[in-house]
Enzyme design. Structure first.
Site, short mmCIF file in Angstrom:
data_model
loop_
_atom_site.label_atom_id
_atom_site.label_comp_id
_atom_site.label_asym_id
_atom_site.label_seq_id
_atom_site.Cartn_x
_atom_site.Cartn_y
_atom_site.Cartn_z
N LYS A 1 7.88 -74.07 -63.88
CA LYS A 1 8.23 -74.56 -65.21
C LYS A 1 8.36 -76.09 -65.20
O LYS A 1 8.82 -76.67 -64.22
CB LYS A 1 9.61 -73.99 -65.60
CG LYS A 1 9.55 -73.11 -66.83
CD LYS A 1 10.90 -72.52 -67.12
CE LYS A 1 11.60 -73.26 -68.24
NZ LYS A 1 12.86 -72.65 -68.66
N LYS B 1 12.94 -81.49 -65.66
CA LYS B 1 13.26 -82.89 -65.41
C LYS B 1 13.69 -83.13 -63.96
O LYS B 1 13.74 -84.26 -63.53
CB LYS B 1 14.31 -83.39 -66.39
CG LYS B 1 15.49 -82.52 -66.54
CD LYS B 1 16.21 -82.84 -67.86
CE LYS B 1 17.13 -81.68 -68.19
NZ LYS B 1 17.59 -81.65 -69.53
N LYS C 1 21.06 -69.49 -61.88
CA LYS C 1 21.67 -70.79 -61.61
C LYS C 1 22.62 -70.75 -60.43
O LYS C 1 22.74 -71.72 -59.70
CB LYS C 1 22.41 -71.31 -62.85
CG LYS C 1 21.47 -71.84 -63.92
CD LYS C 1 22.24 -72.49 -65.05
CE LYS C 1 21.29 -73.08 -66.09
NZ LYS C 1 22.03 -73.64 -67.25
#
Ligand code: TRP
Length: 324
Positions: free
Chosen positions: A195, A198, A115
């Site tokens: 993957k 959203k 991240k």
């Protein structure tokens, strides 16, 4: 005999997608209904603010997770449903845990490394995320945590913290175990190498997508060149991804999905998949709960969680010599 405690949380950040159902919600309902556990399910809103977010949307996102909990069949009578930030013991315990956590250990966390490269100015909250997660879990004498592989390292960290605290200050915490559930990896409908996420809405199926959107998204999903509905773990590919989605929603292993579509083409398979999704997702599409109802569910769960958490936090403070 009291039942073993089971805890899990979902972050409120944007609309939930089918990965949240396949990986979490469907298992939560089964685990709740098994009657084998004392279940606590919460909205991990403090975790969700470690990444960019809109303050004007956050309240709605928190309620949306609770709405999806209820639509999935979680019941406030059977499970404790609450919001993390409403229980201040979570962050208090996280602070105490942070003093037992070596800097290097957090630097090595895979999720942080992934991240933080995406976010050039990653914040300290993203770094200490596993410490808060350990507090979420250990506050409730949790025996099991249903998690996917991506959270296993955080659970291992949680066990380490429990051990460390107990060794240093006396036994207060139980070491939780992961409950590995069957979580197929869902890839983007447009790119079977990535993957489903959203952040790329076109390749993502949301739990509350309208039937026409579901049909359109499935119709335009990538397939392979073979023309046959065959599953291949090795090669991956668009068709295998769609088959995993079908299998998860129909509760069928891949060989049975192959049997159902033996001799049939992609077009037929895709339209069957779209109709299956439309049917299975109807509870999420049709979930109508007023804000008042949701607030009531949350208040009821908060109260139960707070009572448990406060007792534990007091015990912890006593052990480390911080009492009034
Ligand atoms: N980190 C988890 C996720 O993103 C959410 C979470 C926060 C959680 N605290 C937890 C899950 C405690 C299980 C137990 O999926």
């Amino acid at each position: 005999m009291t039942k073993p405690v089971l805890v899990s949380g979902i972050q409120p950040s944007g609309r939930l997608h089918i990965g949240n159902f396949v990986g979490a919600l469907r298992h939560f309902k089964e685990l709740q209904d098994s009657g084998d556990y004392e279940c606590l399910f919460f909205v991990a809103d403090y975790h969700s603010i470690t990444e960019p977010f809109r303050p004007d949307m956050k309240g709605k996102e928190v309620k949306d997770v609770v709405r999806m909990f209820l639509a999935a069949g979680l019941s406030p009578q059977k499970s404790t449903i609450f919001v993390q930030s409403h229980i201040s013991a979570h962050t208090e315990l996280a602070w105490i845990f942070s003093t037992l956590t070596p800097f290097g250990e957090l630097s090595r966390m895979t999720q942080f490394k992934e991240k933080s490269v995406r976010q050039p100015s990653a914040n300290i909250g993203l770094f200490t995320y596993p410490v808060l997660m350990a507090a979420d879990i250990l506050l409730y004498d949790t025996a099991v945590v249903p998690v996917g592989d991506d959270q296993l390292q955080h659970l291992e960290f949680t066990r380490t913290i429990a051990r460390k605290f107990n060794a240093k200050f006396g036994k207060v915490f139980t070491e939780p175990k992961p409950l590995m559930t069957d979580i197929p990896r869902l890839m983007s409908l447009h790119d079977s190498e990535k993957k489903m996420s959203k952040s790329v809405p076109a390749g993502c199926l949301y739990l509350d997508d309208a039937p026409d959107d579901i049909r359109k998204k499935i119709a335009s999903a990538v397939t392979d060149s073979g023309g046959k509905v065959r599953y291949s773990i090795k090669k991956g590919g668009g068709i295998s991804n769609l088959m995993r989605i079908y299998g998860a929603f129909a509760d069928l292993p891949m060989k049975d999905v192959e049997k159902v579509f033996e001799g049939k083409g992609y077009k037929e398979f895709k339209s069957a998949l779209a109709e299956l999704l439309i049917k299975k997702l109807s509870p999420f599409r049709e979930a109508r709960y007023s804000d008042k109802e949701l607030e009531k569910v949350i208040a009821q769960g908060d109260k139960k969680a707070r009572a448990l958490a406060d007792v534990k936090l007091t015990e912890v403070k006593k052990k480390i010599g911080l009492t009034r």
